[in-house]
Design an enzyme around this catalytic site. Structure first.
Site, PDB file in Angstrom:
ATOM      1  N   PHE A 113       0.897  -1.117   0.189  1.00  0.00           N
ATOM      2  CA  PHE A 113       0.069  -0.167   0.025  1.00  0.00           C
ATOM      3  C   PHE A 113       0.869   1.232   0.010  1.00  0.00           C
ATOM      4  O   PHE A 113       1.965   1.256   0.366  1.00  0.00           O
ATOM      5  CB  PHE A 113      -1.054  -0.093   1.246  1.00  0.00           C
ATOM      6  N   GLN A 227      -7.972  14.703   3.313  1.00  0.00           N
ATOM      7  CA  GLN A 227      -7.287  13.574   2.462  1.00  0.00           C
ATOM      8  C   GLN A 227      -7.920  13.610   1.049  1.00  0.00           C
ATOM      9  O   GLN A 227      -9.292  13.518   0.966  1.00  0.00           O
ATOM     10  CB  GLN A 227      -7.112  12.557   2.987  1.00  0.00           C
ATOM     11  N   HIS A 229      -8.236  11.473  -2.165  1.00  0.00           N
ATOM     12  CA  HIS A 229      -7.809  10.202  -2.644  1.00  0.00           C
ATOM     13  C   HIS A 229      -7.376  10.410  -4.056  1.00  0.00           C
ATOM     14  O   HIS A 229      -8.128  11.006  -4.614  1.00  0.00           O
ATOM     15  CB  HIS A 229      -8.695   9.290  -2.332  1.00  0.00           C
ATOM     16  N   GLU A 242      -6.792   2.155  -3.481  1.00  0.00           N
ATOM     17  CA  GLU A 242      -5.391   1.997  -3.594  1.00  0.00           C
ATOM     18  C   GLU A 242      -4.825   0.880  -4.025  1.00  0.00           C
ATOM     19  O   GLU A 242      -4.020   0.633  -4.579  1.00  0.00           O
ATOM     20  CB  GLU A 242      -4.959   2.527  -2.364  1.00  0.00           C
ATOM     21  N   ARG A 273      -0.450   9.519  -0.489  1.00  0.00           N
ATOM     22  CA  ARG A 273      -1.593   9.956  -1.126  1.00  0.00           C
ATOM     23  C   ARG A 273      -1.724  11.418  -1.529  1.00  0.00           C
ATOM     24  O   ARG A 273      -1.923  11.923  -2.568  1.00  0.00           O
ATOM     25  CB  ARG A 273      -2.801   9.603  -0.513  1.00  0.00           C
ATOM     26  N   HIS A 337     -11.675  12.267   0.662  1.00  0.00           N
ATOM     27  CA  HIS A 337     -11.884  11.224   1.021  1.00  0.00           C
ATOM     28  C   HIS A 337     -11.802  10.926   2.684  1.00  0.00           C
ATOM     29  O   HIS A 337     -12.881   9.951   3.064  1.00  0.00           O
ATOM     30  CB  HIS A 337     -10.717  10.311   0.422  1.00  0.00           C
TER      31      HIS A 337
HETATM   32  C1  LIG Z   1     -14.701   4.543  -0.130  1.00  0.00           C
HETATM   33  C2  LIG Z   1     -13.690   4.551   0.944  1.00  0.00           C
HETATM   34  C3  LIG Z   1     -12.986   3.492   1.097  1.00  0.00           C
HETATM   35  C4  LIG Z   1     -12.041   3.468   2.264  1.00  0.00           C
HETATM   36  N1  LIG Z   1     -11.122   2.373   2.317  1.00  0.00           N
HETATM   37  C5  LIG Z   1     -10.321   2.150   3.500  1.00  0.00           C
HETATM   38  C6  LIG Z   1      -9.387   0.970   3.441  1.00  0.00           C
HETATM   39  O1  LIG Z   1      -9.034   0.412   2.405  1.00  0.00           O
HETATM   40  N2  LIG Z   1      -8.486   0.926   4.504  1.00  0.00           N
HETATM   41  C7  LIG Z   1      -8.674   1.972   5.459  1.00  0.00           C
HETATM   42  O2  LIG Z   1      -7.927   1.803   6.442  1.00  0.00           O
HETATM   43  N3  LIG Z   1      -9.626   2.899   5.442  1.00  0.00           N
HETATM   44  C8  LIG Z   1     -10.534   3.048   4.414  1.00  0.00           C
HETATM   45  N4  LIG Z   1     -11.438   3.890   4.294  1.00  0.00           N
HETATM   46  C9  LIG Z   1     -11.571   4.880   5.465  1.00  0.00           C
HETATM   47  C10 LIG Z   1     -12.358   4.174   6.666  1.00  0.00           C
HETATM   48  O3  LIG Z   1     -13.105   3.245   6.029  1.00  0.00           O
HETATM   49  C11 LIG Z   1     -13.123   4.865   7.502  1.00  0.00           C
HETATM   50  O4  LIG Z   1     -12.399   5.867   7.681  1.00  0.00           O
HETATM   51  C12 LIG Z   1     -13.666   4.077   8.631  1.00  0.00           C
HETATM   52  O5  LIG Z   1     -14.113   3.253   8.367  1.00  0.00           O
HETATM   53  C13 LIG Z   1     -14.540   4.976   9.555  1.00  0.00           C
HETATM   54  O6  LIG Z   1     -15.103   4.207  10.634  1.00  0.00           O
HETATM   55  P1  LIG Z   1     -15.891   4.844  11.931  1.00  0.00           P
HETATM   56  O7  LIG Z   1     -16.151   3.722  12.646  1.00  0.00           O
HETATM   57  O8  LIG Z   1     -15.145   5.927  12.279  1.00  0.00           O
HETATM   58  O9  LIG Z   1     -17.199   5.484  11.140  1.00  0.00           O
HETATM   59  P2  LIG Z   1     -18.323   4.931  10.164  1.00  0.00           P
HETATM   60  O10 LIG Z   1     -18.241   3.387   9.676  1.00  0.00           O
HETATM   61  O11 LIG Z   1     -18.496   5.894   9.174  1.00  0.00           O
HETATM   62  O12 LIG Z   1     -19.689   5.050  10.969  1.00  0.00           O
HETATM   63  C14 LIG Z   1     -20.364   5.950  11.615  1.00  0.00           C
HETATM   64  C15 LIG Z   1     -21.407   5.566  12.459  1.00  0.00           C
HETATM   65  O13 LIG Z   1     -21.892   6.789  12.992  1.00  0.00           O
HETATM   66  C16 LIG Z   1     -23.383   7.025  12.935  1.00  0.00           C
HETATM   67  N5  LIG Z   1     -23.930   8.039  13.215  1.00  0.00           N
HETATM   68  C17 LIG Z   1     -23.321   9.291  12.368  1.00  0.00           C
HETATM   69  N6  LIG Z   1     -23.981  10.336  12.745  1.00  0.00           N
HETATM   70  C18 LIG Z   1     -24.890   9.860  13.682  1.00  0.00           C
HETATM   71  C19 LIG Z   1     -25.892  10.796  14.399  1.00  0.00           C
HETATM   72  N7  LIG Z   1     -26.235  11.907  14.071  1.00  0.00           N
HETATM   73  N8  LIG Z   1     -26.546  10.015  15.281  1.00  0.00           N
HETATM   74  C20 LIG Z   1     -26.477   8.641  15.145  1.00  0.00           C
HETATM   75  N9  LIG Z   1     -25.384   7.909  14.657  1.00  0.00           N
HETATM   76  C21 LIG Z   1     -24.719   8.597  13.863  1.00  0.00           C
HETATM   77  C22 LIG Z   1     -23.827   5.970  11.546  1.00  0.00           C
HETATM   78  O14 LIG Z   1     -24.870   5.446  11.871  1.00  0.00           O
HETATM   79  C23 LIG Z   1     -22.617   4.977  11.653  1.00  0.00           C
HETATM   80  O15 LIG Z   1     -23.105   4.068  12.415  1.00  0.00           O
HETATM   81  C24 LIG Z   1     -12.096   4.178   3.379  1.00  0.00           C
HETATM   82  C25 LIG Z   1     -12.977   5.255   3.189  1.00  0.00           C
HETATM   83  C26 LIG Z   1     -13.955   5.320   2.288  1.00  0.00           C
HETATM   84  C27 LIG Z   1     -15.068   6.399   2.252  1.00  0.00           C
END
Ligand SMILES: Cc1cc2nc3c(=O)[nH]c(=O)nc-3n(C[C@H](O)[C@H](O)[C@H](O)COP(=O)(O)OP(=O)(O)OC[C@H]3O[C@@H](n4cnc5c(N)ncnc54)[C@H](O)[C@@H]3O)c2cc1C
Ligand code: FES
Lengths: 563, 327
Positions: A113, A227, A229, A242, A273, A337
């Protein structure tokens, strides 16, 4: 009134992993989430998750790559902690049943990566986030954690001592507005991609948790580091992982030239990136792009490899761009991203606001500094989900019952009532969102200048005024998404202002923040975190600064980043 | 890109005070190019024409499972479906998923669907049958079904779910197959025994609607068939479903075709057959059951040869599926 020891907002990877710590400790923990846990945006992560599980690799090397990737503004204690905890955290998920891709002998497979000096990204084809999310959800079901599904956080409630006492929530299914008491709240609400017009993020990524924490008095850190992407699809912004470049894909310009060698002579497409996105944007600006994009070329990988390793990506490209990567290069461009910034916490995930914790993309611990490495965010969610979960358990166990300020519920009710009762003459939420987000794309992109940022900043008084006039078409109680979008738009405006002010003030170029008028990194003046606070009097964002947490390791002393 | 004008005929649903649902159809005009998805068209309507139109969505990339709805008669993900491909004479008709209670417009209550998933014990359990050692191919079977995003398309189009609300449904059964196939799972046998009970693996009528409507190529019905194969291999073959399969086998060998009418009777006995008649008639209406009169298939020799070959080399339910099957 419902009460729990700990309320976790968000059921993505970070939130669910934190909840398991609550269960293990035997406290009363519950999750609030605005969408079903499996819909959380973590599912969209394609490429993989970093961990030094190969005996030839080491956590030190992972930590060093991360410090360097972060452009020397990540907090070194937290980075080391993450790199050390990585193998256990990933292998734990494996034991829970996560079907990671395997090598012949059954070891978890790893791919190269960007910005990494070792092939340390564990993956499950190109749907790593999805299988990780489903696996943690399975554990959540097993542990029988209560989940307030499709309930939207409206407010963080503080008691008379200014300590967190719970949350006010809006039940999307029936329009009920109700309090949930808690001795501590852990924010795991993810990122804010919707601040920008084009992003790889879900439409639900509106940074609610960050914005509500800001308004409740917690600082957000490093919001100017957004960031881009390098490979979002040209028209929709949907991500081409990636992993495409990890598997050997090229970036080519409209002339068919593989241009990365000019910008990163050693790592080429697998530079960090920020470096790749700048290179692409330069090609585009200098007229070697096409329709505002360049191309991701996978053709030389051959059909078999594409079908085996990148099947989902291929399908997305066909579905959304009308291009089959087996036969044609994919039109892509740098696309918003990930948010390196977020709710400021210490290395254990505690914010300065007593009783508020944050993990995952909503938090700024900070392990990503000015630029996150691919594969480090999924890792961040599971490592700091665990660590912050533990810290929050420790905290709530030591707390007595809190006084829930019931007037907060009334305030939320009044606000929602007011929004719904407006006469239909202002803008629709979508129209104002469009104005905000296109300006952000236009003025706060890959390359920034003082003039552009100033123009962006000048928008805010007008946008805030128009925001007070938006009207809703839907006035109903049940499943009123129109109302939620209006509320979320308020959050986006606050976060956009944090980003713009931070970017305007930071007169240097570091990681994802590039100022044409200040092209050099300036460690003397700017090796520090930006803190954004909400100034209640003025009704705007105010900045202050905080030192980077260092550990005194000579390897981590800032140097020029070459890839 | 060239834009064309389309009419969106959308079912607007509202729950009334008595808990019933009031439906009406509303039309909108939308401009769309060849790559415009149904979801972006809906967003266009919601954003600029009518903010009250309600539907779920999130990822825009066919991975979160939020946006399943009936589009031109079939349940599909709005974010993966092109307007141009499903429009008939410039009209796209959109309604909520079937077989589930409607909340508002295109949003359904996802509770009952997930309840079925909860029921199959949807997590890995350590136990006497767990193996620690895995190889590259250990997860081939698992991988295939873990592509499922729980969007509910299969359940909405499932002909059995339509007549039998007790049926576990394709998604839940496919997920159960994921655990039965995982080398690390410790209770495979008891899982299979549970899945052999009524309303589970043997209730599927193999109409293949789920295979067709699945946007992630999970092929739930294949997983169900593999579950059955494993059940029979475990000797779990005295239930109605297993008898059905064995009768089926007999038919095919004899005539190269099924006699669906006597098949039903041989499976359930005469009383059971009468009570199942409803679903049989239903299937017949959908063109899933051919003429009731016995006849011999043209290529009987070939069918027998296929059977002989299959008996000599049984379907490999342990390792057959490819790593991640693309389209
Ligand atoms: C397309 C894409 C590909 C990616 N690929 C990679 C990768 O290959 N490797 C890597 O390391 N990272 C990757 N990332 C980044 C990574 O996926 C995310 O940063 C990470 O999954 C975020 O997880 P999280 O648990 O913080 O939030 P999320 O999974 O976004 O969850 C947010 C949660 O908060 C809740 N929520 C939000 N607002 C409220 C509210 N007002 N009231 C109640 N609930 C709420 C939602 O319901 C949800 O359950 C990628 C991101 C994207 C967009
Ligand atoms: S919006 Fe996520 S599957 Fe369609």
């Amino acid at each position: 009134m419902n009460s729990h020891d700990l309320v976790i907002v968000g059921a993505g990877l970070a939130g669910m992993r934190a909840a398991l710590e609550g269960v293990r400790a035997g406290i009363n923990v519950a999750i609030v989430t605005k969408i079903h846990p499996l819909r959380s945006h973590s599912c969209a992560a394609q490429g993989g998750v970093n961990a030094a599980i190969n005996p030839k690799d080491s956590w030190n090397s992972h930590a060093y790559d991360t410090v360097k990737g972060a452009d020397f503004i990540g907090d070194e204690d937290a980075i080391e902690l993450m790199a050390k905890e990585a193998p256990d955290s990933v292998l734990e998920l494996d034991r829970m049943g996560c079907p990671f891709s395997r090598l012949e002998q059954g070891e978890v497979a790893q791919r190269p990566f960007g910005g990494a000096s070792f092939d340390r990204t564990c993956y499950a084809a190109d749907r790593t986030g999805q299988v990780m999310l489903h696996t943690l959800w399975e554990q959540l079901v097993k542990a029988n954690v209560p989940v307030y599904e499709e309930c939207h956080l409206q407010k963080l409630a503080l008691d008379e001592n200014g300590e967190v006492a719970g949350v006010v929530v809006y039940d999307i299914k029936n329009g009920n507005i109700f309090p949930i008491g808690a001795k501590g709240v852990l924010m795991a609400t993810g990122g804010y991609g919707r601040v920008f017009q084009v992003s790889t993020n879900a439409t639900t990524n509106t940074g609610d948790g960050m914005a509500l924490a800001l308004r409740a008095g917690a600082p957000l850190a490093d919001m100017e580091f957004v960031q881009f992407h390098p490979t979002g699809l040209l028209t929709s912004g949907i991500l081409m992982t990636e992993g495409c470049r990890g598997e050997g894909g090229y970036l080519i310009n409209a002339l068919g030239e593989r241009f990365m060698g000019k910008y990163a002579p050693t790592k080429w497409e697998l530079a960090s990136r920020d470096v790749v996105s700048r290179a692409e944007q330069t090609e585009i600006i200098e007229g070697r792009g096409k329709n505002g994009g360049i191309f991701l070329d996978l053709r030389h990988l051959g059909a078999e490899k594409i079908l085996e390793r990148l099947p989902q990506v291929r399908q997305l490209s066909i579905d959304l761009e009308g291009v089959d990567p087996i036969h044609e290069p994919i039109p892509v461009r740098p696309t918003v991203h990930y948010s390196m910034g977020g709710i400021r916490t210490d290395m254990w995930g505690a914010s300065p606001l007593k009783g508020l914790f944050a993990a995952g993309e909503a938090a700024c611990v900070s392990v990503h500094g000015a630029n996150r490495l691919g594969g480090n965010s999924l890792l961040d969610t599971i490592v700091f989900g665990k660590i912050t979960g533990r810290k929050a358990v420790e905290y709530v166990t030591a707390q007595g019952a809190k006084n829930f300020p019931m007037r907060e519920v009334e305030l939320v009710k009044a606000r929602i009532g007011e929004l719904k009762s407006r006469r239909d003459f202002g803008l629709r939420p979508n129209e104002l969102h469009h104005r905000l987000s296109t300006k952000m794309n236009q003025y706060v992109g890959v390359f920034r200048t003082k003039e552009d940022l100033q123009l962006a900043l000048e928008q805010f008084p007008r946008i805030r005024k128009d925001y007070e006039l938006i009207h809703l078409d839907d006035k109903s109680e049940v499943f009123n998404i129109d109302l939620l979008r209006a509320i979320e738009l308020g959050h986006l405006i606050d976060l956009a202002e944090c980003i713009v002010r931070g970017a305007l003030a930071r007169e240097e170029s570091r990681g994802a923040h590039t100022r044409n008028d200040f092209p050099q990194r300036d460690d003397e003046a700017w090796r520090k975190h930006t803190l954004a606070n909400w100034d209640v009097e003025k009704g705007e964002v105010a900045l202050s600064y905080e030192a980077v947490r260092t550990v005194g390791n000579d390897n981590y002393v800032p140097k020029v980043r070459v890839y | 890109m060239e834009m064309k004008s389309y009419t969106f005929r959308i079912q607007r649903n509202r729950r009334n005070a008595e808990g019933g649902v009031e439906s009406r159809w509303q039309e909108y005009k939308v401009e769309a190019s060849d790559t415009t998805t149904i979801l972006s068209a809906l967003e266009e309507i919601k954003g600029h024409q009518d903010g009250s139109l309600t539907f779920r969505q999130s990822c825009r990339s066919a991975i979160c499972g939020s946006c399943a709805m009936k589009i031109s008669g079939r349940t599909r993900l709005a974010c993966k479906t092109h307007v141009a491909k499903v429009a008939k004479n410039g009209v796209v008709e959109i309604a909520p998923q079937a077989n589930q209670p409607v909340i508002k417009d295109l949003a359904i209550d996802i509770g009952p669907f997930f309840k079925r998933v909860h029921k199959i014990t949807p997590y890995l359990q350590e136990g006497p049958e767990s193996t620690k050692e895995v190889t590259k191919s250990s997860f081939d079977q698992v991988n295939h079904v873990t592509q499922c995003i729980m969007c509910g398309c299969c359940y909405s189009d499932c002909t059995m779910a339509e007549v039998s609300p007790e049926f576990a449904g394709p998604a839940a059964l496919a997920k159960s197959f994921r655990f039965v196939s995982d080398p690390r799972e410790g209770h495979k046998k008891s899982r299979l025994a549970q899945l052999a009970e009524p309303h589970n693996a043997w209730s599927c009528v193999r109409c293949a609607m789920c295979v067709e409507s699945c946007p992630k190529d999970v092929a739930p019905m294949e997983a169900i068939v593999k579950l059955r194969t494993r059940m029979v291999a475990q000797g779990l073959n005295d239930g109605a479903g297993a008898r059905h399969a064995l009768a089926f086998h007999e038919d095919i060998q004899k005539s190269g075709d099924l006699n669906e009418f006597t098949l039903l009777q041989r499976t359930l006995g005469i009383f059971g057959a009468v009570s199942e008649l409803g679903s049989a008639l239903h299937l017949m209406k959908k063109g899933k059951i051919p003429s009731p009169f016995p006849h011999k298939a043209d290529g009987l020799q070939e069918v027998r040869a296929i059977y002989a070959a299959l008996e000599a080399h049984p379907v490999d339910v342990e390792t057959k599926a490819a790593d991640v099957a693309p389209e």
